[in-house]
Design an enzyme around this catalytic site. Sequence first.
Site, short mmCIF file in Angstrom:
data_model
loop_
_atom_site.label_atom_id
_atom_site.label_comp_id
_atom_site.label_asym_id
_atom_site.label_seq_id
_atom_site.Cartn_x
_atom_site.Cartn_y
_atom_site.Cartn_z
N ASP A 1 0.86 -1.18 0.00
CA ASP A 1 0.00 0.00 0.00
C ASP A 1 0.89 1.23 0.00
O ASP A 1 2.08 1.16 0.35
CB ASP A 1 -0.95 0.02 1.19
CG ASP A 1 -2.28 0.67 0.82
OD1 ASP A 1 -3.26 -0.07 0.60
OD2 ASP A 1 -2.35 1.90 0.73
N GLY B 1 1.65 1.90 -6.12
CA GLY B 1 1.14 0.80 -6.94
C GLY B 1 1.07 1.13 -8.41
O GLY B 1 1.12 0.23 -9.25
N CYS C 1 -15.46 -1.87 -5.21
CA CYS C 1 -16.71 -2.01 -4.44
C CYS C 1 -17.65 -0.87 -4.81
O CYS C 1 -18.23 -0.21 -3.94
CB CYS C 1 -16.43 -2.05 -2.94
SG CYS C 1 -15.40 -0.71 -2.32
#
Length: 503
Positions: free
Chosen positions: A322, A357, A427
């Site tokens: 992360d 990332g 999500c």
Amino acid sequence: MNVLLKKTMPLPRAELILIQIHKRLKRTKTPKVLNTQRALEYFDIAYPPIYGSRWPSIRLALLSKPKYISVVNNFTDYKGTIQKLEDLGAMDIRPRYNVGVEQLKLRIQNLKNKTLPDCESESQTIENNLPEAVRPSLIELDDDELAARAAKKEMERYPEEYRQRVQAHGSSLDVLDVDFSNRIIKSSLVGAEAGLLMDYVPPTKLKGLENWVEETDVFLNTSQEDSDIGMKKEIQEEPLELPEMLRIYYFLKGDISDFPHPRSDNVMGVLDQYILDGASLLPVLALDIKQDDKVLDLCAAPGGKSLIAMQTWLPKLIVCNDVRLGRLKRLHEVMWQYVPKSLTNIRDRVVVTMENGCEYPEKDAYDKVLVDVPCLTDRHSLEESDNNIFAVARVKDRLKLPEIQGQLLVSALQAVRPGGCVVYSTCTLSPLQNDGAVHLALSKIWQETTIEYSIVDLTYAIQPLKFLYRFGNNLGLRYGQIVLPSLANNFGPMYICKIKRLR
């Protein structure tokens, strides 16, 4: 002296009352708009054109109490934990999943033999031979499946009248049937709703939010042909594998019971279970982790999906990455609350890194990569005003999401080795951040790299999970699958797309 006295004299009571009234009126004229209200207003305008008649039920589910699953910690007295869960009425998903696997195999075989009616009767025989505890019931059926059964009964009562009525409305007689031979649905097959998804942007500006600069104002129309981005497709006929070591418990549809809070095991000193949104299991299963795989979770915090991967006991290495220090701290807490210090062989398999990332340094290094990207987080946006992506101060952050998501997926495809696979997940219900971001990444991969890939169609593979999830059938999704929230099993939303790197 008189001037000073005049200034310090109290105001008459009438004037005090008028001032109070003025203050109250002023407060009522400019009420504070909560970030959750902004989110709901946005969804109420953006989502109905996409989800049509399903939106009211999805909306109600998003505003209702969410539902969870329990992942039993294998590094504790798991038998005792299982007994406690079963005493509460929770069910192991494995028996029901195994039923779905057998039904899927029969369906595939009979579709190949073109004997679908026999498949249905054999599936019913399988169900009838099951123990009562795991036998499917009406309450366990998907919302769309219940609608299909109701339509079928209506058809049996008034066959000709019902057929004419359905055909007059331009609908299919079987609202649940999926064309397995060609799941990449063309917009002409499913009407205007799918057309919107294929273009990823509504045809008109969102009304009522003129003061906002929206994703739709800056996102490219990506309705290109598959050949334009070098896309290949393959169908995964085998069902998603449920690893033997995973012990997942859920409450049946309609049961809104809560799992107890995780408790510390007195012997090993770690927590006995991890509770999370049931849809979060799907991306991990889609990875299809094998023995000694090297797995990268590119956006790992808070760590639930990495923890599920670790509980399979299959990976040789799990790299949890992360970009923010605060999120990494939470990730550390989650991982080490569930693995005893004495199990150094397990702890050594988990590596926590803090890298951007979008520019992940390792290339061609992993067998499986999960990229669960930051997104609108629909349910969180409707529940929590703090750190809400719809806050006025975060407009720029929200606008950058599709670009960041696309770059994260590009980075994931570069990090996975040829022959490995990437699972992209969100999500949110936003087609811009689901199929749209995938298309953006695939276009970039095709134009700027020599990587070859194929989209893995999971339509068959996810069918055994229909007892658990409400899948969005016939929505015109081009690349992935989506779990829609429903009151019966209030999981999600969760979008997944599986991509296999060929070269």
